[in-house]
Design a protein around this motif. Structure first.
Motif: not given
Length: 491
Positions: A71-85
């Protein structure tokens, strides 16, 4: 619910044509892998019909709850962007589609790329919609006011991680480098897996267009150099700006100045900003027109605008470049002690220009905003920079967007203005010390208030006036006679 969210995301991607029906199984399996899911139910009663950003937020919440990520900001951002990729074509395909649509019309091409950037959640509309936006009437006409609420706050664990970083990674070199395209991200560096660029030839170089992840206006785009090199305003700047609007006549394009204090936040990478928006500066009144003796067939005028602006118009692109370069060269070497303008301190330059280009009635138009970054004891942050009496509202650099009349104000103002509202309504409040003088001035001016809507209207009007004062502080010429002395130098 996670499977319903995934199915909903797939359906939304189909609806906005991010993917085709034939892509569903492949994309679904890619998303399952990122979430560490081994299977997918054969049947499902229903799926959630929400927006792509909302569905992403729920999927990321699942990933946190089930320890897929921390539950860390960058981990959430990385997963979100990777899903949309998983839903976006490769850069070569996107560029091919863009060029095919450009052959039909430039507007169709940019509309395709803008919608793709929103639908892929690269432009994060959920966050952008949190911004507080309104128009405020001032002596220079209406100004656009934005209180920037879209930048997410970092959680304590994120801040701790960044502090503990020991390594010094220099890839990508900056946030604007082309190496950001598809970059997954890391602690302290934003996720860009779903980021795409469009190649735009300008003069003898390839430049790249992207949209800003936090758009401040319609189709807020960034044009960036392929090479990582410092910002520089020169003749080639004018050539590139006019070449761009010739290719995309429905857009404006402009550049931040290239010196500290008067420049933008990133001076280390040559770039411009463009978009499809009519700023307050687009149609101001003309203060006066004048003739350039060496270029009498150019229409030249001074705008009734708080920043010192010369507007040039011509249907001859090459001549317009020549005139703009002539004015830039003269301004770089211009001093006027009566106006506190000094071109150099030793070898350090102080004068530069913020240029803006657009097409108007099939003519090229260039606005040259004269800037100076000198400081003194009275104004240590800049003589032609927001002065101390407006720092409680705006202390940061006045970049291209503000120059054109769109205020980007700090998020702190949301709560602080609410306290000032309460103060004007004689309700319990805690007005920050740096706002106290302003709050007292407002109460003396308007008296005790009892209507919340009226107080809201007062604060919006006064905030617009403050922003006009901010821009006026950044103007190098305060009187027409000061303009005339510079024009005399030009002639």
């Amino acid at each position: 619910m996670i499977y319903q969210h995934i199915k909903g995301l797939l359906q939304q991607a189909l609806d906005v044509e991010l993917i085709a029906i034939a892509d569903q199984t492949y994309v679904r399996n890619q998303v399952l892998a990122l979430l560490h899911l081994k299977s997918y139910p054969e049947t499902m009663e229903h799926h959630t019909e929400e927006s792509i950003p909302n569905l992403l937020e729920k999927i990321i919440a699942y990933a946190v709850e089930n320890s897929v990520i921390e539950n860390v900001f960058d981990d959430k951002e990385i997963l979100s962007a990777s899903i949309m990729d998983c839903f976006i074509p490769r850069p070569s395909t996107i560029n091919e589609i863009f060029q095919a649509k450009y052959a039909i019309s430039p507007g169709e091409a940019t509309n395709y790329f803008y919608e793709l950037s929103k639908n892929s959640n690269y432009i994060q509309m959920n966050r952008i919609n949190k911004n507080i936006q309104f128009k405020a009437s001032t002596i220079y006409g209406e100004m656009d006011i934005t209180i920037n609420m879209s930048k997410p706050e970092k959680d304590p664990e994120q801040i701790k991680r960044e502090r503990e970083l020991k390594h010094d990674i220099t890839y990508p070199k900056c946030l604007l480098c082309i190496e950001n395209e598809g970059y997954v991200g890391r602690t302290g560096y934003p996720a860009r897996a779903n980021h795409r660029l469009i190649q735009i030839p300008l003069l003898d170089e390839i430049w790249y267009m992207q949209y800003s992840p936090y758009v401040y206006y319609n189709e807020h785009s960034i044009l960036l150099a392929e090479k990582h090199r410092d910002m520089k305003i020169g003749k080639e700047t004018f050539e590139r700006l006019l070449a761009f609007i010739e290719k995309f006549p429905h857009y404006f394009i402009g550049s931040n100045a290239d010196l500290p204090i008067v420049g933008g936040s990133i001076l280390s990478h040559d770039h411009y900003q463009a978009g499809k928006y009519e700023f307050p500066m687009t149609n101001p009144e003309t203060a006066f027109t004048f003739t350039l003796e060496k270029f009498s067939n150019i229409h030249a005028s001074v705008l009734n605008w708080p920043l010192s602006t010369i507007r040039l118009q011509s249907d001859n692109k090459e001549l317009l470049v020549e005139v703009a370069d002539y004015i830039l060269t003269a301004w770089k070497n211009y001093s006027d002690e009566h106006a506190q303008i000094q071109a150099f301190s030793g070898d350090t330059p102080h004068n530069t220009i913020t240029p803006i280009a657009r097409m108007r009635e099939n003519k090229f138009e260039l606005d040259l905003v004269l800037r100076n970054n000198r400081t003194n004891e009275e104004h240590p942050l800049g003589i032609f920079h927001p002065h101390a009496d407006v720092h409680h509202i705006k202390k940061e650099n006045i970049g291209l967007i503000e120059v054109m009349g769109l205020a980007v104000l700090p998020a702190r103002l949301e709560e602080e203005l609410a306290e000032i509202q309460n103060f004007l309504l004689d309700q319990p409040c805690t007005v920050p010390p740096y706002h106290e003088e302003w709050a007292n001035q407002l109460k003396a001016k308007y008296g005790k208030q009892s209507d919340l809507e009226q107080v809201d209207s007062i604060l919006k009007k006064e905030l617009g006036d403050k922003f006009a004062k901010v821009l006026g502080d950044a103007g190098v010429f305060k009187e027409q006679s000061e303009y005339e002395r510079f024009i005399q130098t030009l002639n």
